[in-house]
Design a protein around this motif. Sequence first.
Motif, PDB file in Angstrom:
ATOM      1  N   LYS A  56      -0.281  -9.959   6.165  1.00 46.10           N
ATOM      2  CA  LYS A  56      -0.375  -9.218   4.904  1.00 46.10           C
ATOM      3  C   LYS A  56      -0.049  -7.747   5.136  1.00 46.10           C
ATOM      4  O   LYS A  56       0.692  -7.140   4.367  1.00 46.10           O
ATOM      5  N   ASP A  57      -0.585  -7.178   6.221  1.00 40.41           N
ATOM      6  CA  ASP A  57      -0.284  -5.783   6.548  1.00 40.41           C
ATOM      7  C   ASP A  57       1.203  -5.586   6.820  1.00 40.41           C
ATOM      8  O   ASP A  57       1.802  -4.610   6.365  1.00 40.41           O
ATOM      9  N   GLU A  58       1.798  -6.519   7.572  1.00 41.21           N
ATOM     10  CA  GLU A  58       3.229  -6.437   7.853  1.00 41.21           C
ATOM     11  C   GLU A  58       4.044  -6.537   6.565  1.00 41.21           C
ATOM     12  O   GLU A  58       5.025  -5.816   6.379  1.00 41.21           O
ATOM     13  N   ARG A  61       3.759  -3.293   4.711  1.00 43.33           N
ATOM     14  CA  ARG A  61       4.585  -2.278   5.371  1.00 43.33           C
ATOM     15  C   ARG A  61       6.060  -2.497   5.045  1.00 43.33           C
ATOM     16  O   ARG A  61       6.783  -1.552   4.734  1.00 43.33           O
ATOM     17  N   LEU A  62       6.508  -3.740   5.065  1.00 48.89           N
ATOM     18  CA  LEU A  62       7.896  -4.055   4.742  1.00 48.89           C
ATOM     19  C   LEU A  62       8.216  -3.677   3.300  1.00 48.89           C
ATOM     20  O   LEU A  62       9.265  -3.083   3.020  1.00 48.89           O
ATOM     21  N   ILE A  63       7.311  -3.980   2.400  1.00 50.57           N
ATOM     22  CA  ILE A  63       7.531  -3.633   0.993  1.00 50.57           C
ATOM     23  C   ILE A  63       7.627  -2.124   0.829  1.00 50.57           C
ATOM     24  O   ILE A  63       8.503  -1.623   0.125  1.00 50.57           O
ATOM     25  N   SER A  64       6.752  -1.386   1.504  1.00 48.82           N
ATOM     26  CA  SER A  64       6.805   0.073   1.376  1.00 48.82           C
ATOM     27  C   SER A  64       8.091   0.626   1.976  1.00 48.82           C
ATOM     28  O   SER A  64       8.671   1.572   1.433  1.00 48.82           O
ATOM     29  N   GLU A  65       8.562   0.041   3.088  1.00 48.99           N
ATOM     30  CA  GLU A  65       9.823   0.491   3.670  1.00 48.99           C
ATOM     31  C   GLU A  65      11.001   0.146   2.773  1.00 48.99           C
ATOM     32  O   GLU A  65      11.947   0.922   2.667  1.00 48.99           O
TER      33      GLU A  65
END
Length: 195
Positions: A56-58, A61-65
């Motif tokens: 979920k954290d990954e 992070r991917l969505i924010s990037e």
Amino acid sequence: MTTILIVVLFVLQLLSFYAIVILNTKLAKFQDLEKKQERLMREMDDTISLYLTEMKDENNRLISELQTVPKPQSIVAAHPIMQEEQHIELEAQQATVERSSKEESKTNFEVEQRVFVPKNIAVNAYSRQQNASNNTVNQSAPVAIQEAVIEETQKELTLEEQVIKLSKQGQTIEEIAKQLQKGKTEIELLLKFHS
């Protein structure tokens, strides 16, 4: 006669006590096994929940990037290969995106304007890029090197095989996770499921 009967009853009583002791030890072993199984289930649940939170954290992070990626309008200007009809399609899509973003902004949500490239344009650009890279590889590399590259790609190991290989080489879970760019929990799970 009564003494024989008493001796037989005594022997039977000893045998029944022996049977009770054996059954009791088997029951104790079964209860220990059940406790171990419950502990293993709790560990697996904890490991899986840690893995899911890491995923979920990954994903976050991917969505924010992905949200910080520059807008595709600058990409369109950088590629002179785009033809007039492709520009028309892009403008039509921009108009629909603007309309939908105006509608969504009425609901007090911030909407980032996105321009979507049609699938056929993306496929054509991808195939042109692949052809260009294949031509440079084919012209510059001898046949022996090309065969070695093909053989290397065929021998490519799966993630689980790589983890097992690195583990057998004596690397720690952290080192394996860093080298394969995966989460520590994922590596732990793979090693637990393998053993």
